[in-house]
Design a protein around this motif. Structure first.
Motif, PDB file in Angstrom:
ATOM      1  N   HIS A   1      37.399  18.095  36.327  1.00 29.68           N
ATOM      2  CA  HIS A   1      38.124  16.356  36.181  1.00 29.68           C
ATOM      3  C   HIS A   1      39.612  15.931  35.561  1.00 29.68           C
ATOM      4  CE1 HIS A   1      33.692  16.880  37.661  1.00 29.68           C
ATOM      5  NE2 HIS A   1      34.717  15.668  38.093  1.00 29.68           N
ATOM      6  N   GLN A   2      40.010  16.786  35.100  1.00 27.23           N
ATOM      7  CA  GLN A   2      41.078  16.177  34.153  1.00 27.23           C
ATOM      8  C   GLN A   2      41.345  15.913  32.630  1.00 27.23           C
ATOM      9  OE1 GLN A   2      41.103  15.741  37.397  1.00 27.23           O
ATOM     10  NE2 GLN A   2      42.194  17.619  37.605  1.00 27.23           N
ATOM     11  N   HIS A   3      39.527  16.643  31.828  1.00 24.84           N
ATOM     12  CA  HIS A   3      39.904  15.458  30.838  1.00 24.84           C
ATOM     13  C   HIS A   3      40.248  17.107  30.020  1.00 24.84           C
ATOM     14  CE1 HIS A   3      36.489  12.935  30.421  1.00 24.84           C
ATOM     15  NE2 HIS A   3      36.645  13.646  31.479  1.00 24.84           N
ATOM     16  N   ALA A   4      41.358  16.644  28.961  1.00 30.45           N
ATOM     17  CA  ALA A   4      42.527  17.886  28.194  1.00 30.45           C
ATOM     18  C   ALA A   4      42.413  17.768  27.078  1.00 30.45           C
ATOM     19  CB  ALA A   4      43.876  17.208  27.732  1.00 30.45           C
ATOM     20  N   PHE A   5      41.532  18.878  26.240  1.00 34.38           N
ATOM     21  CA  PHE A   5      41.266  19.360  25.270  1.00 34.38           C
ATOM     22  C   PHE A   5      42.745  20.235  23.887  1.00 34.38           C
ATOM     23  CE2 PHE A   5      38.066  19.801  27.518  1.00 34.38           C
ATOM     24  CZ  PHE A   5      37.507  18.796  27.217  1.00 34.38           C
ATOM     25  N   ASP A   6      42.392  19.890  23.351  1.00 32.02           N
ATOM     26  CA  ASP A   6      43.255  19.743  21.799  1.00 32.02           C
ATOM     27  C   ASP A   6      42.747  21.445  21.318  1.00 32.02           C
ATOM     28  OD1 ASP A   6      44.166  21.299  19.087  1.00 32.02           O
ATOM     29  OD2 ASP A   6      45.583  19.258  18.954  1.00 32.02           O
ATOM     30  N   LEU A   7      43.844  22.854  21.898  1.00 27.50           N
ATOM     31  CA  LEU A   7      43.592  24.576  21.445  1.00 27.50           C
ATOM     32  C   LEU A   7      43.100  24.170  20.311  1.00 27.50           C
ATOM     33  CD1 LEU A   7      45.509  25.437  24.448  1.00 27.50           C
ATOM     34  CD2 LEU A   7      43.009  25.362  24.343  1.00 27.50           C
ATOM     35  N   THR A   8      43.954  23.808  19.343  1.00 27.83           N
ATOM     36  CA  THR A   8      43.253  24.434  17.649  1.00 27.83           C
ATOM     37  C   THR A   8      42.446  23.227  16.915  1.00 27.83           C
ATOM     38  OG1 THR A   8      46.136  24.378  17.936  1.00 27.83           O
ATOM     39  CG2 THR A   8      44.623  24.064  15.633  1.00 27.83           C
ATOM     40  N   SER A   9      41.547  22.411  17.424  1.00 27.76           N
ATOM     41  CA  SER A   9      41.195  21.472  17.327  1.00 27.76           C
ATOM     42  C   SER A   9      39.461  21.476  18.118  1.00 27.76           C
ATOM     43  CB  SER A   9      41.499  19.934  16.645  1.00 27.76           C
ATOM     44  OG  SER A   9      41.498  19.479  17.745  1.00 27.76           O
TER      45      SER A   9
ATOM     46  N   ALA B   1      41.035  30.075  21.074  1.00 32.63           N
ATOM     47  CA  ALA B   1      39.479  30.496  21.816  1.00 32.63           C
ATOM     48  C   ALA B   1      39.142  29.427  21.494  1.00 32.63           C
ATOM     49  CB  ALA B   1      38.966  31.628  21.278  1.00 32.63           C
ATOM     50  N   VAL B   2      38.063  29.080  22.856  1.00 35.13           N
ATOM     51  CA  VAL B   2      37.734  28.062  22.804  1.00 35.13           C
ATOM     52  C   VAL B   2      36.263  27.832  23.947  1.00 35.13           C
ATOM     53  CG1 VAL B   2      39.682  25.610  22.487  1.00 35.13           C
ATOM     54  CG2 VAL B   2      38.444  26.503  24.531  1.00 35.13           C
ATOM     55  N   SER B   3      35.062  27.050  23.416  1.00 36.69           N
ATOM     56  CA  SER B   3      34.132  26.881  24.839  1.00 36.69           C
ATOM     57  C   SER B   3      34.583  27.449  25.762  1.00 36.69           C
ATOM     58  CB  SER B   3      33.235  25.860  24.097  1.00 36.69           C
ATOM     59  OG  SER B   3      32.890  25.505  23.193  1.00 36.69           O
ATOM     60  N   GLY B   4      33.960  27.832  26.921  1.00 36.61           N
ATOM     61  CA  GLY B   4      34.402  27.737  28.334  1.00 36.61           C
ATOM     62  C   GLY B   4      33.635  27.272  28.935  1.00 36.61           C
TER      63      GLY B   4
ATOM     64  N   THR C   1      41.766  14.961  24.147  1.00 36.86           N
ATOM     65  CA  THR C   1      42.069  13.427  24.336  1.00 36.86           C
ATOM     66  C   THR C   1      42.459  12.458  24.887  1.00 36.86           C
ATOM     67  OG1 THR C   1      44.009  14.508  25.582  1.00 36.86           O
ATOM     68  CG2 THR C   1      44.018  15.342  22.810  1.00 36.86           C
ATOM     69  N   THR C   2      41.857  12.973  26.047  1.00 36.34           N
ATOM     70  CA  THR C   2      40.900  12.029  26.674  1.00 36.34           C
ATOM     71  C   THR C   2      39.814  11.658  26.736  1.00 36.34           C
ATOM     72  OG1 THR C   2      40.358  13.520  27.946  1.00 36.34           O
ATOM     73  CG2 THR C   2      42.530  12.682  28.880  1.00 36.34           C
ATOM     74  N   GLY C   3      38.825  11.467  25.507  1.00 37.09           N
ATOM     75  CA  GLY C   3      37.308  10.916  25.266  1.00 37.09           C
ATOM     76  C   GLY C   3      36.474  11.386  25.619  1.00 37.09           C
ATOM     77  N   ALA C   4      36.875  12.835  26.427  1.00 37.07           N
ATOM     78  CA  ALA C   4      35.058  13.902  26.442  1.00 37.07           C
ATOM     79  C   ALA C   4      34.221  14.115  24.685  1.00 37.07           C
ATOM     80  CB  ALA C   4      35.247  15.388  27.505  1.00 37.07           C
ATOM     81  N   GLU C   5      33.422  14.886  25.558  1.00 37.75           N
ATOM     82  CA  GLU C   5      33.013  15.400  23.706  1.00 37.75           C
ATOM     83  C   GLU C   5      33.925  16.886  23.275  1.00 37.75           C
ATOM     84  OE1 GLU C   5      30.455  14.968  21.940  1.00 37.75           O
ATOM     85  OE2 GLU C   5      30.376  12.716  23.148  1.00 37.75           O
ATOM     86  N   PRO C   6      33.807  17.352  22.273  1.00 40.28           N
ATOM     87  CA  PRO C   6      34.433  18.307  22.142  1.00 40.28           C
ATOM     88  C   PRO C   6      34.928  19.619  22.465  1.00 40.28           C
ATOM     89  CG  PRO C   6      33.969  17.414  19.849  1.00 40.28           C
ATOM     90  CD  PRO C   6      33.571  16.353  21.279  1.00 40.28           C
ATOM     91  N   LEU C   7      34.958  20.528  22.122  1.00 37.61           N
ATOM     92  CA  LEU C   7      35.306  21.571  22.413  1.00 37.61           C
ATOM     93  C   LEU C   7      35.032  22.520  21.109  1.00 37.61           C
ATOM     94  CD1 LEU C   7      37.646  22.885  25.099  1.00 37.61           C
ATOM     95  CD2 LEU C   7      35.161  21.921  25.920  1.00 37.61           C
ATOM     96  N   ARG C   8      34.176  23.500  21.305  1.00 33.83           N
ATOM     97  CA  ARG C   8      34.102  24.072  19.791  1.00 33.83           C
ATOM     98  C   ARG C   8      35.218  25.483  20.233  1.00 33.83           C
ATOM     99  NH1 ARG C   8      29.667  28.923  18.371  1.00 33.83           N
ATOM    100  NH2 ARG C   8      29.614  29.343  16.686  1.00 33.83           N
ATOM    101  N   THR C   9      35.520  25.185  18.901  1.00 33.04           N
ATOM    102  CA  THR C   9      37.056  26.041  18.959  1.00 33.04           C
ATOM    103  C   THR C   9      36.423  27.084  17.507  1.00 33.04           C
ATOM    104  OG1 THR C   9      36.889  25.418  16.605  1.00 33.04           O
ATOM    105  CG2 THR C   9      38.174  24.470  18.123  1.00 33.04           C
ATOM    106  N   TYR C  10      37.217  28.472  18.257  1.00 29.24           N
ATOM    107  CA  TYR C  10      37.117  30.276  17.795  1.00 29.24           C
ATOM    108  C   TYR C  10      38.240  30.611  16.996  1.00 29.24           C
ATOM    109  CZ  TYR C  10      32.544  29.827  20.189  1.00 29.24           C
ATOM    110  OH  TYR C  10      31.255  29.230  20.963  1.00 29.24           O
TER     111      TYR C  10
ATOM    112  N   ARG D   1      31.672  18.316  32.799  1.00 32.24           N
ATOM    113  CA  ARG D   1      30.350  18.517  34.120  1.00 32.24           C
ATOM    114  C   ARG D   1      30.721  19.746  33.800  1.00 32.24           C
ATOM    115  NH1 ARG D   1      30.121  14.124  38.463  1.00 32.24           N
ATOM    116  NH2 ARG D   1      29.671  12.675  37.000  1.00 32.24           N
ATOM    117  N   GLY D   2      30.050  20.557  33.143  1.00 32.93           N
ATOM    118  CA  GLY D   2      30.249  21.762  32.730  1.00 32.93           C
ATOM    119  C   GLY D   2      31.480  22.466  33.474  1.00 32.93           C
ATOM    120  N   GLY D   3      32.593  22.400  33.511  1.00 30.85           N
ATOM    121  CA  GLY D   3      33.720  23.204  34.393  1.00 30.85           C
ATOM    122  C   GLY D   3      34.402  23.975  33.904  1.00 30.85           C
ATOM    123  N   PRO D   4      34.709  25.012  34.260  1.00 30.56           N
ATOM    124  CA  PRO D   4      35.633  26.395  33.179  1.00 30.56           C
ATOM    125  C   PRO D   4      36.937  26.268  33.297  1.00 30.56           C
ATOM    126  CG  PRO D   4      36.140  26.505  35.696  1.00 30.56           C
ATOM    127  CD  PRO D   4      35.539  24.535  35.934  1.00 30.56           C
TER     128      PRO D   4
END
Length: 109
Positions: A71-79, A44-47, A83-92, A52-55
């Protein structure tokens, strides 16, 4: 439900998320993306993508990464780290209860 500084939110049955996909849930005024990976594990991560506020729940997912559909930004689902330079997502923390319901834990306010 709460304990030791966290609040538990029951999101409903795990079967509402097909294997290999994600779904968005509104939790405490925020959108959370919950993924049921092909191996049955949950993440679970920020939605909302910080770029740019993508779903995020609609993104392509594998066993470690979700890719935002806009925009194809990639995020690690654990942390939650990009992996592409965007701000991180919050994890839950996400788990199943004894009746196979999704339980999301958030920090108590």
């Amino acid at each position: 439900m709460s304990s030791a500084g966290t609040t538990a939110h029951v999101l409903g049955p795990v079967d509402q998320i097909p294997l290999g996909e994600g779904r968005a849930f509104g939790v405490g005024g925020e959108q959370v993306a919950v993924f049921r990976l092909r191996d049955g594990s949950l993440r679970a991560v920020s939605g909302v993508c910080p770029h740019r506020g993508g779903p995020v729940a609609d993104g392509t997912v594998d066993r470690q990464v979700v890719i935002c559909p806009l925009h194809q930004h990639a995020f690690d689902l654990t942390s939650g780290c990009s992996t592409t330079g965007a701000e991180p997502l919050r994890t839950y923390r996400i788990s199943l209860d004894g009746e196979q319901n999704l339980v999301l834990r958030t920090a108590a306010v």
